[in-house]
Scaffold this motif. Structure first.
Motif, short mmCIF file in Angstrom:
data_model
loop_
_atom_site.label_atom_id
_atom_site.label_comp_id
_atom_site.label_asym_id
_atom_site.label_seq_id
_atom_site.Cartn_x
_atom_site.Cartn_y
_atom_site.Cartn_z
N ARG A 1 0.82 -1.23 0.00
CA ARG A 1 0.00 0.00 0.00
C ARG A 1 0.85 1.26 0.00
O ARG A 1 0.67 2.15 -0.82
N MET A 5 1.01 4.22 -2.74
CA MET A 5 0.63 5.61 -2.47
C MET A 5 1.78 6.55 -2.85
O MET A 5 1.55 7.59 -3.45
N SER A 8 1.93 6.93 -6.46
CA SER A 8 0.86 7.68 -7.11
C SER A 8 1.12 9.18 -7.11
O SER A 8 0.57 9.91 -7.92
N THR A 9 1.97 9.65 -6.18
CA THR A 9 2.27 11.08 -6.20
C THR A 9 3.47 11.36 -7.10
O THR A 9 3.81 12.51 -7.33
N GLU B 4 -8.72 3.48 -9.58
CA GLU B 4 -8.53 4.54 -8.60
C GLU B 4 -7.11 5.07 -8.63
O GLU B 4 -6.89 6.28 -8.59
N SER B 8 -5.84 8.76 -9.51
CA SER B 8 -5.19 9.63 -8.54
C SER B 8 -4.00 10.38 -9.14
O SER B 8 -3.60 11.40 -8.63
N ARG C 1 -9.62 5.27 3.32
CA ARG C 1 -9.31 5.18 1.88
C ARG C 1 -9.49 6.52 1.17
O ARG C 1 -8.61 7.00 0.49
N GLU C 4 -6.97 9.06 2.07
CA GLU C 4 -5.67 8.77 1.44
C GLU C 4 -5.67 9.15 -0.03
O GLU C 4 -4.73 9.74 -0.52
N MET C 5 -6.76 8.77 -0.72
CA MET C 5 -6.82 9.08 -2.15
C MET C 5 -6.77 10.58 -2.37
O MET C 5 -6.08 11.07 -3.25
N SER C 8 -3.37 11.83 -1.89
CA SER C 8 -2.37 11.47 -2.90
C SER C 8 -2.37 12.44 -4.08
O SER C 8 -1.39 12.54 -4.79
#
Lengths: 159, 159, 159
Positions: A1, A5, A8-9, B4, B8, C1, C4-5, C8
């Motif tokens: 996870r 995350m 994703s940035t 998702e 993001s 969730r 967090e999304m 991000s």
């Protein structure tokens, strides 16, 4: 996870964004190179604009004669300003374009044509290649930026 | 999950970012339009700066007389430079502002006022509308960018 | 969730990005300040370029004499153009650099040196401090941007 995350940035993991970063880096460095070319002409042609820049040539009238314009210096400066007028919108619109989710192949096509056109434009300007060479290379770069702007506005439109 | 994650990274799905992309696209295109206006005046007023641009008017002295400045060309160029000085900071600071999580309505207010002010500024400049019209439209755009910069620095501050 | 999304997509939560936003905001505001300095010199030296700007000084010849260049105005304008040529590439390349995942300490080093160099450059230009002060501060800022561009191209390279 966590890894996901973090990823994703990191836009830099997105292929279109990587391509944008590569070409934007190249054209911005090309634009910055114009400063060195202008400085080269200023020094070799002894043509300066600030009195403090000619102090090493002596005092008074002997230094004052180097406060003058030179055709090569002015030509490099015009090329630099033309880059600011065209490369800066490319970088701004290109960033939004890269984030609008285009196909990698389409994006690469845009970035490559723009970069090639602007590199050619610089040679055409500095070497005073007969028209319409410089004009056409300017128009090609302009059209690519326009095409990306069209997609950005179509995708993002929220007025 | 995949969908998702993909989303993001797509800033373009964020409403404030979509609004920014729309207005940034509009003002950057408006800035690029200044190139066409300058070219239009150069061609109709026959006022060029590069010798190779006047070659189609003949050789020698007959072409040389078109290497001159023209008030309309210079006015369009000043408008273009003023755009570079104001629209470029708006795009840079506006991007950071859009990523700082402002309310959509507040962000739209900033983007709309800036865009309106700069479009008005261009008309005021090109048509030489009496002052303080141009000065005020410049100040409005400047203040909007300043207001966004204030929020960016307050939100992001890490020196 | 959800939280967090949401997070991000908020680049502003990333420390390197926050540092970039802070320093980019500072140097862009510094660049914008040049407009006010130019305006200050135009008004105090009574040196304008647009006929409509001198209308408040009377009509005809009495106002026309204020359509002239002034050394302080031109100096501020050159400083402003130099900022456009150097700060704009810093912001573009710096954004890509911040997204390329550098160490916070390395990134801060780049941002701080660039910002300090450009602030010094402005003082050196406006106060005509003897060379090589201005030249060196320009070279320092230029080198920092070059160093960031190197990392961007190395990390993102996709031609």
């Amino acid at each position: 996870r966590r890894g996901e995350m973090a990823k994703s940035t990191q836009l830099i993991d997105n292929e279109v964004f990587r391509a944008f970063a590569t070409y934007a880096g190249i054209v911005l460095l090309k634009m910055m190179l114009m400063s060195l070319i202008t400085a080269y002409f200023r020094i070799t042609r002894k043509a300066f604009v600030n009195p403090e820049d000619t102090a090493s040539f002596g005092k008074g009238e002997s230094a004052k004669k180097y406060l003058r314009t030179d055709p090569d210096v002015e030509r490099a400066r015009r090329g630099h300003l033309n880059d600011l007028e065209n490369i800066v919108p490319f970088v701004g619109i290109g960033l939004l374009y890269a984030l609008s989710g285009p196909e990698l192949s389409t994006a690469l096509l845009h970035f490559r044509i723009f970069t090639g056109a602007r590199i050619f434009h610089t040679f055409a300007y500095l070497m005073a290649i007969p028209q319409p060479c410089r004009g056409l290379s300017w128009a090609v770069g302009y059209s690519v930026t326009f095409s990306m702007a069209y997609r950005v506005l179509k995708t993002a439109w929220l007025l």
